[in-house]
Design a protein around this motif. Structure first.
Motif, PDB file in Angstrom:
ATOM      1  N   ARG A  48     118.055  27.332 -15.642  1.00  0.00           N
ATOM      2  CA  ARG A  48     117.370  26.032 -15.697  1.00  0.00           C
ATOM      3  C   ARG A  48     117.211  25.617 -17.151  1.00  0.00           C
ATOM      4  O   ARG A  48     116.447  26.209 -17.880  1.00  0.00           O
ATOM      5  N   LYS A  49     117.926  24.579 -17.542  1.00  0.00           N
ATOM      6  CA  LYS A  49     117.822  24.085 -18.906  1.00  0.00           C
ATOM      7  C   LYS A  49     116.611  23.163 -19.031  1.00  0.00           C
ATOM      8  O   LYS A  49     116.275  22.431 -18.108  1.00  0.00           O
ATOM      9  N   PHE A  50     115.997  23.214 -20.188  1.00  0.00           N
ATOM     10  CA  PHE A  50     114.876  22.338 -20.486  1.00  0.00           C
ATOM     11  C   PHE A  50     115.365  20.890 -20.510  1.00  0.00           C
ATOM     12  O   PHE A  50     116.359  20.585 -21.169  1.00  0.00           O
ATOM     13  N   GLN A  51     114.690  20.011 -19.811  1.00  0.00           N
ATOM     14  CA  GLN A  51     115.094  18.604 -19.726  1.00  0.00           C
ATOM     15  C   GLN A  51     114.590  17.841 -20.957  1.00  0.00           C
ATOM     16  O   GLN A  51     113.570  17.163 -20.921  1.00  0.00           O
ATOM     17  N   SER A  52     115.336  17.950 -22.038  1.00  0.00           N
ATOM     18  CA  SER A  52     114.914  17.354 -23.298  1.00  0.00           C
ATOM     19  C   SER A  52     115.003  15.835 -23.285  1.00  0.00           C
ATOM     20  O   SER A  52     114.333  15.183 -24.085  1.00  0.00           O
ATOM     21  N   ARG A  53     115.769  15.248 -22.392  1.00  0.00           N
ATOM     22  CA  ARG A  53     115.886  13.787 -22.362  1.00  0.00           C
ATOM     23  C   ARG A  53     114.544  13.112 -22.053  1.00  0.00           C
ATOM     24  O   ARG A  53     114.340  11.961 -22.393  1.00  0.00           O
ATOM     25  N   ASP A  54     113.637  13.847 -21.407  1.00  0.00           N
ATOM     26  CA  ASP A  54     112.319  13.282 -21.111  1.00  0.00           C
ATOM     27  C   ASP A  54     111.516  12.985 -22.373  1.00  0.00           C
ATOM     28  O   ASP A  54     110.576  12.204 -22.340  1.00  0.00           O
ATOM     29  N   LEU A  55     111.893  13.605 -23.498  1.00  0.00           N
ATOM     30  CA  LEU A  55     111.228  13.318 -24.768  1.00  0.00           C
ATOM     31  C   LEU A  55     111.343  11.844 -25.123  1.00  0.00           C
ATOM     32  O   LEU A  55     110.387  11.230 -25.611  1.00  0.00           O
ATOM     33  N   ILE A  56     112.521  11.289 -24.902  1.00  0.00           N
ATOM     34  CA  ILE A  56     112.778   9.895 -25.265  1.00  0.00           C
ATOM     35  C   ILE A  56     111.905   8.959 -24.430  1.00  0.00           C
ATOM     36  O   ILE A  56     111.247   8.068 -24.966  1.00  0.00           O
ATOM     37  N   ALA A  57     111.891   9.184 -23.138  1.00  0.00           N
ATOM     38  CA  ALA A  57     111.088   8.341 -22.258  1.00  0.00           C
ATOM     39  C   ALA A  57     109.608   8.446 -22.612  1.00  0.00           C
ATOM     40  O   ALA A  57     108.897   7.434 -22.692  1.00  0.00           O
ATOM     41  N   LEU A  58     109.130   9.666 -22.854  1.00  0.00           N
ATOM     42  CA  LEU A  58     107.715   9.858 -23.170  1.00  0.00           C
ATOM     43  C   LEU A  58     107.351   9.182 -24.494  1.00  0.00           C
ATOM     44  O   LEU A  58     106.328   8.510 -24.583  1.00  0.00           O
ATOM     45  N   TYR A  59     108.193   9.361 -25.510  1.00  0.00           N
ATOM     46  CA  TYR A  59     107.910   8.735 -26.817  1.00  0.00           C
ATOM     47  C   TYR A  59     107.787   7.215 -26.679  1.00  0.00           C
ATOM     48  O   TYR A  59     106.815   6.616 -27.126  1.00  0.00           O
ATOM     49  N   PHE A  60     108.768   6.587 -26.050  1.00  0.00           N
ATOM     50  CA  PHE A  60     108.734   5.124 -25.940  1.00  0.00           C
ATOM     51  C   PHE A  60     107.649   4.644 -24.985  1.00  0.00           C
ATOM     52  O   PHE A  60     107.087   3.568 -25.175  1.00  0.00           O
ATOM     53  N   TYR A  61     107.319   5.430 -23.985  1.00  0.00           N
ATOM     54  CA  TYR A  61     106.211   5.073 -23.091  1.00  0.00           C
ATOM     55  C   TYR A  61     104.899   5.052 -23.881  1.00  0.00           C
ATOM     56  O   TYR A  61     104.131   4.097 -23.810  1.00  0.00           O
ATOM     57  N   LEU A  62     104.656   6.128 -24.655  1.00  0.00           N
ATOM     58  CA  LEU A  62     103.440   6.176 -25.462  1.00  0.00           C
ATOM     59  C   LEU A  62     103.434   5.070 -26.507  1.00  0.00           C
ATOM     60  O   LEU A  62     102.407   4.417 -26.739  1.00  0.00           O
TER      61      LEU A  62
END
Length: 162
Positions: A48-62
């Motif tokens: 199971r690879k860490f889903q790093s793409r969620d970083l982008i969504a979280l940054y722009f959401y915040l």
């Protein structure tokens, strides 16, 4: 002769409205690709690879929820000026990110300078998390943020916790 600059698509309408925000394009072009490459290179061959793409969504959401009001309606200074404060439940609902992963993602954003500070705020017995998101004014060519002191923010992979 005063010619108005042509803008693509509907950008002019957006800029004339009130519901827009600017961001440094190098965040998407340089910073996130560097972070994601670091995570992938150091993650290993786990199932199971860490889903790093969620970083982008979280940054722009915040970033989209930053409180830009320096003063409150009564004229006093707004202590949460510059902070975003959606609840974990709201982030989970909006982005579909499991609530257990959100602190790890926030930690990666903090380690890379994309969030300059997090703060617990108590209103009676209710706790809220405030995220002070960086607009990233200075970025190196290789995708690192530069602090206000002119220092390059280079996190250790161990800071990521993945």
């Amino acid at each position: 002769m005063n010619e108005q600059k042509q803008l693509p698509n509907d950008k002019k309408e957006l800029l004339e409205g009130r519901n827009y925000e600017m961001y440094n394009l190098d965040v998407i072009r340089k910073v996130f690709p560097r972070i994601i490459a670091e995570i992938q290179a150091n993650h290993g061959r786990n199932q199971r690879k860490f889903q790093s793409r969620d970083l982008i969504a979280l940054y722009f959401y915040l970033l989209s929820y930053v409180d830009g009001n320096y003063l409150r309606k009564d004229g006093t200074q707004n202590e949460r000026f510059g902070a975003a404060f959606p609840s974990v439940a709201r982030i989970k609902s909006a982005l579909g990110i499991d609530e257990k992963r959100i602190p790890k993602l926030v930690g990666i954003l903090v380690a890379n300078g994309l969030i300059s500070e997090t703060r617990d705020h108590w209103d009676g017995t209710r706790r809220a998390k405030w995220y002070f998101v960086s607009f990233c004014p200075r970025i190196t060519d290789d995708g690192y943020l530069v602090s206000e002191n002119g220092e390059i923010i280079e996190p250790n992979f161990s800071d990521y916790g993945v």
